[in-house]
Design a protein around this motif. Structure first.
Motif, PDB file in Angstrom:
ATOM      1  N   GLU A  87       0.833  -1.194   0.000  1.00  0.00           N
ATOM      2  CA  GLU A  87       0.000   0.000   0.000  1.00  0.00           C
ATOM      3  C   GLU A  87       0.870   1.248   0.000  1.00  0.00           C
ATOM      4  O   GLU A  87       1.971   1.252   0.562  1.00  0.00           O
ATOM      5  CB  GLU A  87      -0.946   0.007   1.200  1.00  0.00           C
ATOM      6  CG  GLU A  87      -0.278   0.207   2.537  1.00  0.00           C
ATOM      7  CD  GLU A  87      -1.277   0.169   3.695  1.00  0.00           C
ATOM      8  OE1 GLU A  87      -2.417  -0.289   3.485  1.00  0.00           O
ATOM      9  OE2 GLU A  87      -0.896   0.583   4.799  1.00  0.00           O
ATOM     10  N   PRO A  88       0.437   2.329  -0.628  1.00  0.00           N
ATOM     11  CA  PRO A  88       1.213   3.574  -0.627  1.00  0.00           C
ATOM     12  C   PRO A  88       1.194   4.226   0.752  1.00  0.00           C
ATOM     13  O   PRO A  88       0.297   3.974   1.568  1.00  0.00           O
ATOM     14  CB  PRO A  88       0.492   4.436  -1.660  1.00  0.00           C
ATOM     15  CG  PRO A  88      -0.906   3.918  -1.682  1.00  0.00           C
ATOM     16  CD  PRO A  88      -0.802   2.437  -1.414  1.00  0.00           C
ATOM     17  N   ILE A  89       2.180   5.058   1.003  1.00  0.00           N
ATOM     18  CA  ILE A  89       2.264   5.769   2.277  1.00  0.00           C
ATOM     19  C   ILE A  89       3.031   7.069   2.066  1.00  0.00           C
ATOM     20  O   ILE A  89       3.949   7.132   1.248  1.00  0.00           O
ATOM     21  CB  ILE A  89       2.957   4.900   3.364  1.00  0.00           C
ATOM     22  CG1 ILE A  89       2.981   5.647   4.709  1.00  0.00           C
ATOM     23  CG2 ILE A  89       4.362   4.511   2.924  1.00  0.00           C
ATOM     24  CD1 ILE A  89       3.527   4.809   5.869  1.00  0.00           C
ATOM     25  N   ARG A  98       5.205   4.625  -3.176  1.00  0.00           N
ATOM     26  CA  ARG A  98       4.274   3.717  -3.857  1.00  0.00           C
ATOM     27  C   ARG A  98       3.989   2.456  -3.047  1.00  0.00           C
ATOM     28  O   ARG A  98       2.982   1.793  -3.268  1.00  0.00           O
ATOM     29  CB  ARG A  98       4.841   3.314  -5.216  1.00  0.00           C
ATOM     30  CG  ARG A  98       4.982   4.463  -6.184  1.00  0.00           C
ATOM     31  CD  ARG A  98       5.659   4.016  -7.458  1.00  0.00           C
ATOM     32  NE  ARG A  98       7.040   3.602  -7.212  1.00  0.00           N
ATOM     33  CZ  ARG A  98       7.857   3.161  -8.161  1.00  0.00           C
ATOM     34  NH1 ARG A  98       7.422   3.047  -9.412  1.00  0.00           N
ATOM     35  NH2 ARG A  98       9.099   2.836  -7.882  1.00  0.00           N
ATOM     36  N   SER A  99       4.875   2.122  -2.153  1.00  0.00           N
ATOM     37  CA  SER A  99       4.686   0.936  -1.309  1.00  0.00           C
ATOM     38  C   SER A  99       5.419   1.165  -0.002  1.00  0.00           C
ATOM     39  O   SER A  99       6.181   2.126   0.152  1.00  0.00           O
ATOM     40  CB  SER A  99       5.227  -0.318  -2.009  1.00  0.00           C
ATOM     41  OG  SER A  99       6.644  -0.322  -2.012  1.00  0.00           O
ATOM     42  N   ARG A 100       5.181   0.267   0.948  1.00  0.00           N
ATOM     43  CA  ARG A 100       5.874   0.341   2.235  1.00  0.00           C
ATOM     44  C   ARG A 100       7.168  -0.477   2.227  1.00  0.00           C
ATOM     45  O   ARG A 100       7.701  -0.796   3.291  1.00  0.00           O
ATOM     46  CB  ARG A 100       4.950  -0.151   3.353  1.00  0.00           C
ATOM     47  CG  ARG A 100       3.775   0.774   3.648  1.00  0.00           C
ATOM     48  CD  ARG A 100       2.905   0.170   4.740  1.00  0.00           C
ATOM     49  NE  ARG A 100       1.728   0.972   5.044  1.00  0.00           N
ATOM     50  CZ  ARG A 100       1.617   1.772   6.101  1.00  0.00           C
ATOM     51  NH1 ARG A 100       2.620   1.886   6.956  1.00  0.00           N
ATOM     52  NH2 ARG A 100       0.511   2.445   6.312  1.00  0.00           N
ATOM     53  N   ILE A 101       7.644  -0.823   1.055  1.00  0.00           N
ATOM     54  CA  ILE A 101       8.892  -1.567   0.919  1.00  0.00           C
ATOM     55  C   ILE A 101      10.008  -0.600   0.552  1.00  0.00           C
ATOM     56  O   ILE A 101       9.891   0.170  -0.404  1.00  0.00           O
ATOM     57  CB  ILE A 101       8.770  -2.674  -0.144  1.00  0.00           C
ATOM     58  CG1 ILE A 101       7.789  -3.755   0.338  1.00  0.00           C
ATOM     59  CG2 ILE A 101      10.133  -3.294  -0.448  1.00  0.00           C
ATOM     60  CD1 ILE A 101       7.543  -4.857  -0.676  1.00  0.00           C
ATOM     61  N   VAL A 113       9.758  -0.440  -5.861  1.00  0.00           N
ATOM     62  CA  VAL A 113      10.240  -0.181  -4.505  1.00  0.00           C
ATOM     63  C   VAL A 113       9.761   1.206  -4.062  1.00  0.00           C
ATOM     64  O   VAL A 113       9.876   2.180  -4.802  1.00  0.00           O
ATOM     65  CB  VAL A 113      11.779  -0.257  -4.450  1.00  0.00           C
ATOM     66  CG1 VAL A 113      12.288   0.215  -3.098  1.00  0.00           C
ATOM     67  CG2 VAL A 113      12.253  -1.681  -4.718  1.00  0.00           C
ATOM     68  N   GLY A 114       9.224   1.285  -2.847  1.00  0.00           N
ATOM     69  CA  GLY A 114       8.681   2.557  -2.371  1.00  0.00           C
ATOM     70  C   GLY A 114       9.750   3.603  -2.127  1.00  0.00           C
ATOM     71  O   GLY A 114       9.635   4.744  -2.573  1.00  0.00           O
ATOM     72  N   LEU A 115      10.795   3.208  -1.405  1.00  0.00           N
ATOM     73  CA  LEU A 115      11.876   4.134  -1.071  1.00  0.00           C
ATOM     74  C   LEU A 115      13.204   3.426  -1.295  1.00  0.00           C
ATOM     75  O   LEU A 115      13.461   2.377  -0.708  1.00  0.00           O
ATOM     76  CB  LEU A 115      11.780   4.583   0.394  1.00  0.00           C
ATOM     77  CG  LEU A 115      12.901   5.504   0.884  1.00  0.00           C
ATOM     78  CD1 LEU A 115      12.837   6.864   0.193  1.00  0.00           C
ATOM     79  CD2 LEU A 115      12.841   5.687   2.406  1.00  0.00           C
TER      80      LEU A 115
END
Length: 366
Positions: free
Chosen positions: A24-26, A34-37, A70-72
């Protein structure tokens, strides 16, 4: 917390409900993820050893992870000065040429919709004069590390004790590195305050025997770290600044604080005083109980209500559980993202994760 599975096929599927958290985005700080990864910072030593400039292979390496969703992305450790270098082939963020090289990386990441921050780094005493511009390594006290410089295989040099002028210069170098990172297109920075490197050397009574304001009990020894955090925040804002901390030390791998809860409480107090809002507690094993039946991240959450990046040999189930319980906000994965450029795609589609093999992957970019 659930135990870390040693079975490769544990990575081959996701149980019902995992997608609702990990993918899920955060929004954290200034970043819409875009994600919590997150991709954990991973030293790769593929930059030009003489200039510290990253090349097209590094551009493609990070682009692939961004394209995967990958979110971050947290970059590999990137040194703030020639004397901050402790490994051959690590990149820098202090010259115009280095900034230009990184700009190619961040442009590629942004084209794929990714978010990327630079981990800014000074190794302190964990170096050798041949790596540090033919000058002795810098450290809070004249206490050499034991062992050999990783990937260089020469004994650590005896460091030079930093004067107050040196300390002020290095604090300014951290701030300038943060400005350079923004100029290079990074979305922010992570200050590397962990793993026995310079900031952690000030934090530890093993390496800090000073009698001025930078020495003393733990609260006082954290003064240098707080001044670095404040300087970086003044340069680029707290919403673009993260701080990584840990008990683990590269040269003393089995070290742990004598009283982990007291230490964590003291660190958190220092982060709040410095104005930090995002922290990255680092430990080798996420589910290791440190004190009073709690893990490191559980103890941190007890005292900290800001953003927490979780890391430590995580698997998807463990990460999802920690997010659901509010222990962490984002889960960082390391070695699986070295061996699997399509890590998230594999998780989402039930494909087996390729295990990291040090002989195969240490000296290879895929």
């Amino acid at each position: 917390m659930s135990q870390i599975s040693k079975e490769t096929n544990t990575w081959g599927y996701l149980k019902d409900g995992l997608e609702s958290k990990l993918f899920e985005p955060i929004k954290i700080g200034a970043w819409n993820l875009r994600s919590r990864i997150a991709m954990a910072p991973l030293t790769r030593t593929f930059a030009d050893d003489q200039t510290g400039v990253v090349g097209d292979d590094i551009v493609e390496y990070y682009r692939k992870r961004a394209a995967d969703g990958v979110g971050l992305i947290i970059s590999e450790g990137t040194v703030i000065s020639p004397r901050g270098k402790g490994y051959p082939g690590v990149p820098g963020i202090y010259s115009d040429e280095q900034i230009k090289g990184w700009k190619k990386v961040t442009e590629a990441v942004h084209k794929e919709g990714g978010t990327m921050i630079a981990q800014i780094w000074h190794v302190g005493r964990l170096s050798h004069h041949e790596l540090a511009g033919n000058l002795p390594p810098q450290a809070p006290s004249i206490i050499p590390a034991e062992g050999l410089v990783s990937r260089f295989r020469k004994p650590y040099d005896v460091p030079e004790e930093m004067t107050l002028e040196d300390i002020n210069e290095v604090i300014n170098q951290y701030a300038q590195a943060a400005k350079n990172a923004i100029a290079a297109g990074f979305d922010g920075v992570e200050i590397h305050g962990a793993h026995g490197y310079l900031i952690d050397q000030f934090n530890s009574d093993i390496t800090n025997h000073r009698t001025d304001k930078y020495g003393g009990d733990l609260n006082q020894r954290l003064t240098f770290m707080k001044e670095v955090i404040k300087a970086v925040i003044a340069a680029i804002g707290t919403d673009r600044t993260m701080i990584r901390f840990s008990a683990h030390k590269a040269d003393i791998p089995n070290y742990m604080w004598e009283d982990p809860e007291m230490a964590i409480r003291t660190f958190v107090k220092a982060f709040k005083e410095a104005g930090a809002t995002m922290i990255h507690p680092s430990i080798m094993h996420f589910d290791r109980v440190l004190a009073n039946g709690k893990t490191m991240h559980q103890l941190v959450r007890k005292y900290w209500d800001g953003v927490i990046i979780g890391v430590g040999t995580l698997n998807p189930e463990m990460a999802n559980q920690a997010i659901e319980e509010g222990i962490i906000d984002v889960a960082a994965f390391g070695r699986p993202l070295i061996s699997n450029p399509d890590f998230i795609h594999r998780l989402k589609n039930g494909k087996k994760i390729v295990e990291y093999d040090v002989k195969k992957h240490l000296n290879t970019l895929i």
